[in-house]
Design a protein around this motif. Sequence first.
Motif, PDB file in Angstrom:
ATOM      1  N   ALA A 206      64.227  46.196  21.665  1.00 19.16           N
ATOM      2  CA  ALA A 206      65.171  46.575  22.719  1.00 19.16           C
ATOM      3  C   ALA A 206      64.423  47.117  23.932  1.00 19.16           C
ATOM      4  CB  ALA A 206      66.152  47.615  22.197  1.00 19.16           C
ATOM      5  N   SER A 207      64.935  46.786  25.122  1.00 21.95           N
ATOM      6  CA  SER A 207      64.355  47.337  26.349  1.00 21.95           C
ATOM      7  C   SER A 207      65.067  48.617  26.769  1.00 21.95           C
ATOM      8  CB  SER A 207      64.435  46.298  27.469  1.00 21.95           C
ATOM      9  OG  SER A 207      65.768  45.826  27.640  1.00 21.95           O
ATOM     10  N   GLY A 208      66.347  48.718  26.486  1.00 21.27           N
ATOM     11  CA  GLY A 208      67.131  49.907  26.787  1.00 21.27           C
ATOM     12  C   GLY A 208      68.211  50.066  25.742  1.00 21.27           C
TER      13      GLY A 208
ATOM     14  N   GLY B 123      65.441  51.159  30.422  1.00 20.64           N
ATOM     15  CA  GLY B 123      64.477  50.076  30.303  1.00 20.64           C
ATOM     16  C   GLY B 123      65.004  48.685  30.552  1.00 20.64           C
ATOM     17  N   GLY B 124      66.322  48.527  30.756  1.00 16.99           N
ATOM     18  CA  GLY B 124      66.887  47.204  30.961  1.00 16.99           C
ATOM     19  C   GLY B 124      66.464  46.600  32.294  1.00 16.99           C
ATOM     20  N   ARG B 125      66.337  45.258  32.318  1.00 20.23           N
ATOM     21  CA  ARG B 125      65.940  44.546  33.526  1.00 20.23           C
ATOM     22  C   ARG B 125      66.813  43.304  33.709  1.00 20.23           C
ATOM     23  NH1 ARG B 125      64.219  48.699  34.154  1.00 20.23           N
ATOM     24  NH2 ARG B 125      62.083  49.429  34.498  1.00 20.23           N
ATOM     25  N   PRO B 126      67.024  42.868  34.959  1.00 20.26           N
ATOM     26  CA  PRO B 126      67.790  41.634  35.165  1.00 20.26           C
ATOM     27  C   PRO B 126      67.230  40.489  34.323  1.00 20.26           C
ATOM     28  CG  PRO B 126      67.449  42.731  37.255  1.00 20.26           C
ATOM     29  CD  PRO B 126      66.631  43.490  36.245  1.00 20.26           C
TER      30      PRO B 126
ATOM     31  N   LEU C 188      75.686  50.902  18.462  1.00 18.83           N
ATOM     32  CA  LEU C 188      74.540  50.857  19.355  1.00 18.83           C
ATOM     33  C   LEU C 188      74.738  49.764  20.396  1.00 18.83           C
ATOM     34  CD1 LEU C 188      71.544  51.313  16.882  1.00 18.83           C
ATOM     35  CD2 LEU C 188      72.829  53.046  18.158  1.00 18.83           C
ATOM     36  N   LEU C 189      74.536  50.122  21.639  1.00 21.34           N
ATOM     37  CA  LEU C 189      74.597  49.206  22.768  1.00 21.34           C
ATOM     38  C   LEU C 189      73.192  49.118  23.337  1.00 21.34           C
ATOM     39  CD1 LEU C 189      76.228  47.644  25.008  1.00 21.34           C
ATOM     40  CD2 LEU C 189      76.452  49.866  26.155  1.00 21.34           C
ATOM     41  N   PHE C 190      72.637  47.905  23.412  1.00 21.86           N
ATOM     42  CA  PHE C 190      71.251  47.814  23.863  1.00 21.86           C
ATOM     43  C   PHE C 190      70.991  46.498  24.590  1.00 21.86           C
ATOM     44  CE2 PHE C 190      71.341  46.084  19.579  1.00 21.86           C
ATOM     45  CZ  PHE C 190      70.490  44.979  19.632  1.00 21.86           C
ATOM     46  N   THR C 191      69.900  46.490  25.325  1.00 18.53           N
ATOM     47  CA  THR C 191      69.468  45.295  26.042  1.00 18.53           C
ATOM     48  C   THR C 191      68.150  44.823  25.465  1.00 18.53           C
ATOM     49  OG1 THR C 191      68.365  46.673  27.713  1.00 18.53           O
ATOM     50  CG2 THR C 191      70.626  45.987  28.157  1.00 18.53           C
ATOM     51  N   ALA C 192      67.928  43.527  25.556  1.00 18.86           N
ATOM     52  CA  ALA C 192      66.698  42.929  25.056  1.00 18.86           C
ATOM     53  C   ALA C 192      66.483  41.593  25.749  1.00 18.86           C
ATOM     54  CB  ALA C 192      66.760  42.738  23.535  1.00 18.86           C
ATOM     55  N   PRO C 193      65.242  41.160  25.882  1.00 17.22           N
ATOM     56  CA  PRO C 193      64.993  39.848  26.490  1.00 17.22           C
ATOM     57  C   PRO C 193      65.483  38.731  25.573  1.00 17.22           C
ATOM     58  CG  PRO C 193      62.965  40.774  25.634  1.00 17.22           C
ATOM     59  CD  PRO C 193      63.991  41.860  25.526  1.00 17.22           C
TER      60      PRO C 193
ATOM     61  N   GLU D 120      71.167  53.654  34.987  1.00 19.10           N
ATOM     62  CA  GLU D 120      69.819  54.162  34.717  1.00 19.10           C
ATOM     63  C   GLU D 120      68.768  53.064  34.870  1.00 19.10           C
ATOM     64  OE1 GLU D 120      69.010  57.202  34.376  1.00 19.10           O
ATOM     65  OE2 GLU D 120      71.023  58.049  34.233  1.00 19.10           O
ATOM     66  N   SER D 121      69.140  51.821  34.594  1.00 14.52           N
ATOM     67  CA  SER D 121      68.197  50.701  34.674  1.00 14.52           C
ATOM     68  C   SER D 121      68.138  50.079  36.064  1.00 14.52           C
ATOM     69  CB  SER D 121      68.576  49.619  33.642  1.00 14.52           C
ATOM     70  OG  SER D 121      68.458  50.114  32.323  1.00 14.52           O
ATOM     71  N   GLY D 122      69.024  50.510  36.966  1.00 20.94           N
ATOM     72  CA  GLY D 122      68.982  50.013  38.329  1.00 20.94           C
ATOM     73  C   GLY D 122      69.467  48.590  38.498  1.00 20.94           C
TER      74      GLY D 122
END
Length: 335
Positions: free
Chosen positions: A217-219, A158-161, A278-283, A237-239
């Motif tokens: 979290a997004s991813g 789910g992560g995005r630039p 936990l490793l995660f991405t978020a805006p 996975e998030s491209g």
Amino acid sequence: MILEEIPSPPLGEFGRIARFFKPLAAGFPGARGLRDDAAVFGVPEGRELVVTTDAMVAGVHFFPDDSPADIAAKLMRSNLSDLAAMGAEPLAYTLVTALPRGLDESWLEGFAAGLGEDQRQFGIALAGGDSVSTTGPITLSVTAFGLVPSGRALPRWGGRPGDRVFVTGTIGDAALGLEIAYGRLDIPDGETRAHLLRRLRRPDPRTTVGPRLIGLASGAMDVSDGLVADLGHLCEESGCAALLRAGTVPLSDSARGAIDGDPVRLALAITGGDDYELLFTAPPSARDALAALAADSGVAITEIGELNPGPPGEVTVLDAAGATLPLARRGWDHF
């Protein structure tokens, strides 16, 4: 006349199950007292089942002479960490043990006691499993089940630039602890040694944080193969690609003292693995909510980088001065 004590006969498979494992299933009705070939349980309305499996082999994932209670804790907690990374709350688990025939039953007693301790701490119970003998090393496997609101399980992809990269707790303790266990790292301070070894043998799965990342979290995933490698998996996975600032990676006081400014040891800390954080991405807009979650849960959450457009899976690591940090490897790879 001197009477010799006659040794008790070995318990056998079903005797071992009754003595060591049936008590671990007492708190889960779906286990049916371990009297059947399978567990039976439903999922509450509005929830989905999250299933994960992890295996451990003596000489690969733990030292053969490690305490059986520590081995049980690492086996259980690595699976709980996977559940947390999906946003799931623990429910139950199954266990497979492949043990040498000559293994003393005191080992099983300690192993079962370790499982029981973690069951009480993390709110999970045994649902069933299997036990076999082996001519090889001790091999153990847990399949853990968790519950998550329907359609809300946290994905890796789910992560995005533009998203920021966050991690819970501290990184590198287990990798440094492994170097101590192998005798490759001399740490004179006993308290530092004990902390690093404890984090290697008994990681802290973030079960109180993972479910509360849903909606923030997004991813997400957990750190098992090494921070850099696992961030690469998440990015693939998030491209997208990622920038990781090594100077912001959270280190315990013990890890910081063991690294002592050595770039080689710092590289080891961020690539060594077995952190189970936990490793995660978020805006960026989630920063305030994540700060509140960290304060409420008592688990540190640290921003360590960002996602960018670029080759999927590429991770650029910068040191504290902003220069690229050379890495001999990104993390652990079984094959």
